[in-house]
Design a protein around this motif. Structure first.
Motif, mmCIF file in Angstrom:
data_model
loop_
_atom_site.group_PDB
_atom_site.id
_atom_site.type_symbol
_atom_site.label_atom_id
_atom_site.label_comp_id
_atom_site.label_asym_id
_atom_site.label_seq_id
_atom_site.Cartn_x
_atom_site.Cartn_y
_atom_site.Cartn_z
ATOM 1 N N ASN A 26 0.501 11.615 42.659
ATOM 2 C CA ASN A 26 -0.365 10.442 42.531
ATOM 3 C C ASN A 26 -0.518 9.704 43.855
ATOM 4 O O ASN A 26 -0.489 8.481 43.905
ATOM 5 C CB ASN A 26 0.162 9.496 41.451
ATOM 6 N N THR A 85 -4.797 2.838 34.299
ATOM 7 C CA THR A 85 -4.034 3.797 35.096
ATOM 8 C C THR A 85 -3.080 3.058 36.027
ATOM 9 O O THR A 85 -3.189 1.838 36.226
ATOM 10 C CB THR A 85 -4.965 4.668 35.954
ATOM 11 N N TRP A 135 -8.140 8.809 38.497
ATOM 12 C CA TRP A 135 -6.914 8.007 38.609
ATOM 13 C C TRP A 135 -7.179 6.526 38.837
ATOM 14 O O TRP A 135 -6.261 5.722 38.767
ATOM 15 C CB TRP A 135 -6.023 8.518 39.753
#
Length: 312
Positions: free
Chosen positions: A53, A74, A163
């Motif tokens: 991430n 998120t 994301w």
């Protein structure tokens, strides 16, 4: 210092136009990115790994209770809200920014240094324009370097879409061709928000270690304007490279001082919270040192995000 080379002061300093004399106290806020953690090994760290991430740590924020009541946001969306609140609640002399520092893709000088070895590269080959087959003065991207930048483009596209990674509000790039091209391949065609278009600004101070190595001697302002017409070029960028010297290469101290001046300039004049720097391994190392961040060496095409607090 070698007594046969000129001191940096004798070849001039970066242009003063648009650069502030203000000084900020910079602090890297830790506990948000894996790259800040001393236990994270930079060797082999792949920012492009979706499981990482971008290095953003999976954690809760004080703002979650009011912002993500239904637990649908998120990690990046919650982080963006947290940073927004930090800026909203901070005094006027304090600001928070996230800097995405990206290294250019592989250039022909990188290939040459690997081929000849660093010792011979520094001793002899780096001072030449090329070897008769390949030119590395103001080194351009290799095909592999272009692919690295396109990989970054795919990463940003996925990050923004899936994301919730915020698109940078401003883009800055070194005036060296390998960075100008990397920025273009990385950020064009992303479908960016209308209020955050890709209009990079060329900053003289964001360049690599200055001097001796021809790969770090930039091309003319006219060349940049003709090859990258959509880019904004700062007013102080001279036609020819007046900072480059064939006889003196910047010391680490000189480079860190230069990059700190860049940070002061950006934090004084740019109100954007999310900022992209496209630069070089040495320049990014100097930026991290100026900020007080741990050393975190990047491979060609690599990116490191940093949350910075600045007090004027």
């Amino acid at each position: 210092m070698d007594t046969n080379v000129e001191p940096l002061s004798s070849i001039g300093t970066a242009p003063e136009a648009g650069v502030t004399a203000a000084h900020h106290v910079f602090t890297v806020l830790k506990g948000f990115f894996l790259q800040d953690d001393l236990d994270t090994d930079p060797e082999g760290f792949d920012y492009n790994d979706p499981d990482l991430n971008f290095g953003l740590i999976n954690r809760a924020y004080d703002t979650d209770a009011s912002f993500d009541v239904s637990l649908q946001k998120t990690q990046w969306q919650r982080f963006e809200r947290y940073v927004s609140d930090l800026n909203f609640e901070s005094p006027k002399n304090t600001q928070y920014k996230i800097l995405f520092m990206g290294r250019h893709g592989e250039g022909y000088h990188n290939v040459a240094e690997r081929y000849y070895g660093t010792a011979e590269w520094d001793r002899y080959w780096s001072k030449l324009e090329g070897n008769g087959t390949v030119t590395w003065a103001d080194a351009h991207l290799t095909d592999a370097g272009i692919e690295q930048a396109k990989t970054a483009n795919a990463f940003w596209k996925r990050g923004i879409r899936d994301w919730g990674v915020p698109a940078p509000g401003r883009y800055y790039t070194s005036p060296l061709d390998r960075c100008l091209a990397t920025a273009q391949y990385t950020f064009e065609g992303l479908g960016l928000p209308a209020d955050r278009p890709f209009v990079p600004e060329v900053k003289e101070l964001l360049r690599e270690v200055i001097g001796v190595h021809t790969c770090d001697r930039r091309s003319s302002r006219t060349y940049i304007e003709s090859h990258y017409p959509a880019y904004k070029i700062e007013d102080g960028l001279t036609e020819d490279d007046e900072l480059y010297s064939p006889s003196h290469r910047e010391t680490t101290e000189e480079q860190v001082t230069r990059l700190r001046q860049l940070l002061d300039d950006v934090f004084t004049h740019d109100k954007s919270t999310w900022i992209s720097f496209t630069s070089h391994s040495g320049a990014i190392a100097a930026l991290l040192e100026a900020l007080g961040h741990r050393e975190f060496r990047l491979p060609t095409g690599g990116v490191v995000p940093v949350l910075v607090k600045a007090v004027a």
